[in-house]
Scaffold this motif. Structure first.
Motif, PDB file in Angstrom:
ATOM      1  N   ALA A 150      -0.183 -32.040 -15.690  1.00 36.24           N
ATOM      2  CA  ALA A 150      -0.172 -30.784 -16.451  1.00 36.24           C
ATOM      3  C   ALA A 150      -0.550 -30.615 -17.641  1.00 36.24           C
ATOM      4  N   TYR A 151      -0.371 -31.772 -18.339  1.00 37.50           N
ATOM      5  CA  TYR A 151      -0.695 -31.967 -19.997  1.00 37.50           C
ATOM      6  C   TYR A 151      -2.060 -32.060 -19.923  1.00 37.50           C
ATOM      7  N   GLN A 152      -2.723 -32.645 -19.044  1.00 36.95           N
ATOM      8  CA  GLN A 152      -4.299 -32.792 -19.007  1.00 36.95           C
ATOM      9  C   GLN A 152      -4.963 -31.200 -18.706  1.00 36.95           C
ATOM     10  N   LYS A 153      -4.402 -30.626 -17.620  1.00 34.03           N
ATOM     11  CA  LYS A 153      -4.841 -29.242 -17.573  1.00 34.03           C
ATOM     12  C   LYS A 153      -4.621 -28.464 -18.729  1.00 34.03           C
ATOM     13  N   THR A 154      -3.393 -28.641 -19.479  1.00 28.63           N
ATOM     14  CA  THR A 154      -3.001 -27.917 -20.611  1.00 28.63           C
ATOM     15  C   THR A 154      -4.340 -27.992 -21.668  1.00 28.63           C
ATOM     16  N   ILE A 155      -4.811 -29.173 -21.909  1.00 28.32           N
ATOM     17  CA  ILE A 155      -5.903 -29.471 -22.970  1.00 28.32           C
ATOM     18  C   ILE A 155      -6.964 -29.140 -22.375  1.00 28.32           C
ATOM     19  N   GLU A 156      -7.313 -29.029 -21.308  1.00 26.99           N
ATOM     20  CA  GLU A 156      -8.658 -28.584 -20.492  1.00 26.99           C
ATOM     21  C   GLU A 156      -8.785 -26.878 -20.729  1.00 26.99           C
ATOM     22  N   LEU A 157      -7.649 -26.396 -20.693  1.00 30.85           N
ATOM     23  CA  LEU A 157      -7.765 -24.790 -20.922  1.00 30.85           C
ATOM     24  C   LEU A 157      -7.663 -24.394 -22.391  1.00 30.85           C
ATOM     25  N   GLY A 158      -7.637 -25.355 -23.270  1.00 34.75           N
ATOM     26  CA  GLY A 158      -8.004 -25.188 -24.518  1.00 34.75           C
ATOM     27  C   GLY A 158      -6.544 -25.144 -25.467  1.00 34.75           C
ATOM     28  N   ASN A 159      -5.528 -25.842 -24.952  1.00 33.84           N
ATOM     29  CA  ASN A 159      -4.234 -25.773 -25.782  1.00 33.84           C
ATOM     30  C   ASN A 159      -4.362 -27.014 -26.560  1.00 33.84           C
ATOM     31  N   TYR A 160      -4.667 -27.020 -27.867  1.00 28.34           N
ATOM     32  CA  TYR A 160      -4.780 -28.181 -28.751  1.00 28.34           C
ATOM     33  C   TYR A 160      -3.701 -28.180 -29.872  1.00 28.34           C
ATOM     34  N   GLU A 161      -2.502 -27.816 -29.485  1.00 23.72           N
ATOM     35  CA  GLU A 161      -1.452 -27.787 -30.493  1.00 23.72           C
ATOM     36  C   GLU A 161      -0.867 -29.248 -30.709  1.00 23.72           C
ATOM     37  N   LEU A 162      -0.203 -29.499 -31.698  1.00 26.30           N
ATOM     38  CA  LEU A 162       0.002 -30.907 -32.151  1.00 26.30           C
ATOM     39  C   LEU A 162       1.466 -31.377 -31.205  1.00 26.30           C
ATOM     40  N   ASP A 163       2.159 -30.651 -30.878  1.00 23.52           N
ATOM     41  CA  ASP A 163       3.155 -31.082 -29.999  1.00 23.52           C
ATOM     42  C   ASP A 163       2.665 -31.370 -28.490  1.00 23.52           C
ATOM     43  N   THR A 164       1.383 -30.693 -28.082  1.00 21.17           N
ATOM     44  CA  THR A 164       0.968 -31.092 -26.802  1.00 21.17           C
ATOM     45  C   THR A 164       0.505 -32.519 -26.925  1.00 21.17           C
ATOM     46  N   TRP A 165      -0.431 -32.912 -27.903  1.00 17.37           N
ATOM     47  CA  TRP A 165      -0.676 -34.183 -27.913  1.00 17.37           C
ATOM     48  C   TRP A 165       0.333 -35.190 -27.944  1.00 17.37           C
ATOM     49  N   ALA A 181       4.116 -29.119 -17.466  1.00 15.28           N
ATOM     50  CA  ALA A 181       4.477 -30.278 -18.398  1.00 15.28           C
ATOM     51  C   ALA A 181       5.741 -30.755 -18.854  1.00 15.28           C
ATOM     52  N   GLU A 182       6.465 -29.653 -19.730  1.00 21.97           N
ATOM     53  CA  GLU A 182       7.605 -30.023 -20.076  1.00 21.97           C
ATOM     54  C   GLU A 182       8.777 -30.379 -19.089  1.00 21.97           C
ATOM     55  N   ILE A 183       8.714 -29.169 -18.300  1.00 24.97           N
ATOM     56  CA  ILE A 183       9.763 -29.298 -17.089  1.00 24.97           C
ATOM     57  C   ILE A 183       9.772 -30.590 -16.373  1.00 24.97           C
ATOM     58  N   ASN A 184       8.571 -31.122 -15.811  1.00 21.02           N
ATOM     59  CA  ASN A 184       8.473 -32.259 -15.235  1.00 21.02           C
ATOM     60  C   ASN A 184       8.893 -33.561 -16.070  1.00 21.02           C
ATOM     61  N   LYS A 185       8.267 -33.503 -17.283  1.00 17.74           N
ATOM     62  CA  LYS A 185       9.000 -34.312 -18.293  1.00 17.74           C
ATOM     63  C   LYS A 185      10.540 -34.624 -18.294  1.00 17.74           C
ATOM     64  N   GLN A 186      10.997 -33.401 -18.344  1.00 17.23           N
ATOM     65  CA  GLN A 186      12.564 -33.320 -18.103  1.00 17.23           C
ATOM     66  C   GLN A 186      13.160 -33.922 -17.092  1.00 17.23           C
ATOM     67  N   LEU A 187      12.473 -33.580 -15.815  1.00 18.23           N
ATOM     68  CA  LEU A 187      12.847 -34.122 -14.590  1.00 18.23           C
ATOM     69  C   LEU A 187      12.323 -35.496 -14.304  1.00 18.23           C
ATOM     70  N   GLN A 188      11.883 -36.185 -15.369  1.00 16.46           N
ATOM     71  CA  GLN A 188      11.124 -37.513 -15.073  1.00 16.46           C
ATOM     72  C   GLN A 188      10.061 -37.648 -14.186  1.00 16.46           C
ATOM     73  N   PHE A 189       9.325 -36.567 -13.896  1.00 19.14           N
ATOM     74  CA  PHE A 189       8.164 -36.612 -12.802  1.00 19.14           C
ATOM     75  C   PHE A 189       7.278 -36.855 -14.041  1.00 19.14           C
ATOM     76  N   PHE A 190       6.991 -38.127 -14.313  1.00 19.07           N
ATOM     77  CA  PHE A 190       6.057 -38.270 -15.450  1.00 19.07           C
ATOM     78  C   PHE A 190       4.389 -38.091 -14.721  1.00 19.07           C
ATOM     79  N   GLU A 191       4.181 -38.605 -13.773  1.00 19.92           N
ATOM     80  CA  GLU A 191       2.850 -38.159 -13.180  1.00 19.92           C
ATOM     81  C   GLU A 191       2.434 -36.668 -12.942  1.00 19.92           C
ATOM     82  N   GLU A 192       3.350 -36.062 -12.655  1.00 22.33           N
ATOM     83  CA  GLU A 192       3.038 -34.544 -12.525  1.00 22.33           C
ATOM     84  C   GLU A 192       2.977 -33.918 -13.944  1.00 22.33           C
TER      85      GLU A 192
END
Length: 466
Positions: free
Chosen positions: A358-373, A343-354
């Motif tokens: 990736a962020y949606q999958k991150t949350i689904e897998l249980g990563n609820y860190e503040l910076d993720t939101w 998610a972070e790398i795609n964001k840097q590349l401005q591949f925002f849909e990808e």
């Protein structure tokens, strides 16, 4: 020619094997049947062990020891009711046999009735002078009950009776660590080493306690003593390397990690640490080579893939970073760290849909860190998906209910979807929790920041905190 002691030991087993093959019946005394059974159990040949017990009880039907071995296998195979019935019968015959109480305790332990198991083990303790193994069993029962203080006491008693019982030493230190009694662990290990000065395990454990307390000089000395006691002790070289990294003595750390490569087969951990050290030294090509070796040695090690991805990320070679994180995801698509990096790398590349996916999958897998939101919301905002961003922030606020950085973004988004009342409500919440967060509006949402109603609210809170 007379048999050697080894031949004496193997001869009954060879005769027993021959008996099984020929169907002849040979006589063995009860002790020989016990030894044969133990031999097969040690080799994991349970069916042959059961055969030895069956034939043994046929020849020696009153052998308590063979019956106890039969019960031990029953407990192992979870035939608990039958085993308990047989133990009760044996108890009537020989109530002073500690092994009966040990096996009964084993059954209660399997039933998660650990207090009753401890009660029975204490009875066994009173019936024998050989108490080391029983204290170890009591210690394990206390561990099952999360009573680390009592467990520690019993493991220490094991060491008082048998100083080279390293399993109990490890367990005792584990209890100290869980209880966060690091100073007490250091005192205990120093006392132990007074009587066992060449115990590499104790020196190693002492070094780890010093490392936890950031006492790196003392940790280094402890690991050196562990290596003096056993110059092939790989764990000591690894831990010494970690200390040297903390002291920024990277070349020396590399030397210690390289020693482990020569002692046993190379490990991915050693390659990874060497790569990290080379990167700290600015040896980027060498660092890259060792990161490649890390993932080649263990393709399932997430730290290896993260290391090579982060290596390229730090060099702002986002295309290469994306290539390797995608490769990692192909290997383990349930690894939350991989998806977050993606998610972070795609964001840097401005591949925002990808990045959104990736962020949606991150949350689904249980990563609820503040910076993720926060990052996911920023991606959705960039895509113009304000409603989805609002829902994401509301979900994030369930985990961080007083977090101003979420509230201020939520306020901005409500203003953008023309819901000024909710925008004002969340802006006030944000500024109440942290007035300085108003800069987020100015930086990321200038059209909202420049609204007169918004400026008035910001000014109100600035005056109130002045």
């Amino acid at each position: 020619m007379p048999f050697s002691s080894h031949e004496d030991e193997e001869f009954p087993i060879a005769r027993f094997e021959s008996m099984l093959k020929t169907n002849d019946v040979y006589f063995f005394d009860a002790t020989e049947f016990e030894n044969i059974t133990h031999h097969y159990l040690d080799e994991g040949k349970v069916s042959k062990a059961k055969k030895a017990i069956q034939i043994g009880l046929g020849q020696h039907p009153s052998s308590i020891e063979l019956k106890l071995l039969q019960i031990e296998i029953m407990v192992f195979e979870n035939q608990l009711e039958v085993a308990e019935k047989l133990l009760d019968e044996l108890l009537e015959i020989e109530s002073s046999n500690e092994e009966i109480y040990i096996q009964k305790a084993n059954i209660y332990s399997k039933k998660d009735e650990h207090s009753q198991a401890i009660h029975l083990l204490n009875i066994a303790l009173s019936l024998t002078d050989d108490t080391t193994d029983i204290h170890a069993l009591i210690g394990m029962e206390y561990l099952f009950m999360d009573d680390y203080a009592s467990a520690k006491v019993n493991f220490i008693k094991c060491l008082e009776e048998e100083p080279e019982d390293y399993a109990s030493l490890y367990n005792a230190i584990y209890c100290f660590e869980y209880l966060e009694e690091h100073d007490e662990a250091i005192d205990f290990l120093n006392q132990y080493l007074e009587s066992n000065p060449y115990c590499e395990v104790a020196w190693h454990q002492l070094g780890k306690q010093f490392f936890i307390k950031s006492m790196y000089k003392e940790a280094l000395a402890s690991f050196d003593f562990a290596i003096i006691s056993d110059d092939r002790f790989i764990g000591a070289y690894f831990e010494k390397g970690k200390v040297l990294e903390k002291l920024k003595r990277y070349n020396e750390a590399i030397e210690n990690y390289e020693i482990t490569l020569g002692l046993e087969d190379p490990t991915s951990f050693a390659y990874l640490r060497i790569g990290k050290c080379h990167e700290k030294l600015g040896n980027n090509e060498l660092a890259k080579q060792f990161y490649y070796k890390t993932v080649h040695e263990d393709p399932l090690l997430d730290k290896g893939w993260i290391a090579i991805t982060d290596f390229y990320y730090r060099q702002e070679n986002f295309e290469k970073a994306l290539y390797y994180i995608n490769k990692a995801i192909q290997i383990d698509e349930e690894n939350v760290l991989y998806w977050k990096r993606s998610a972070e790398i795609n964001k840097q590349l401005q591949f925002f849909e990808e990045s959104d996916i990736a962020y949606q999958k991150t949350i689904e897998l249980g990563n609820y860190e503040l910076d993720t939101w926060i990052s996911w919301t920023d991606v959705l905002t960039h895509l113009g998906e304000y409603d989805s961003a609002i829902l994401t922030l509301l979900q994030g606020l369930e985990f961080y209910p007083e977090e101003a950085v979420l509230e201020v973004r939520l306020a901005a988004l409500y203003y953008l979807v023309s819901d000024g009342a909710k925008g004002s409500y969340h802006l006030r919440n944000a500024l109440r929790n942290n007035p300085k967060q108003a800069y987020i509006l100015e930086k990321h949402f200038p059209s909202v920041y420049n609204r007169l109603s918004v400026k008035n609210i910001i000014t109100e809170f600035k005056n109130a905190s002045a």
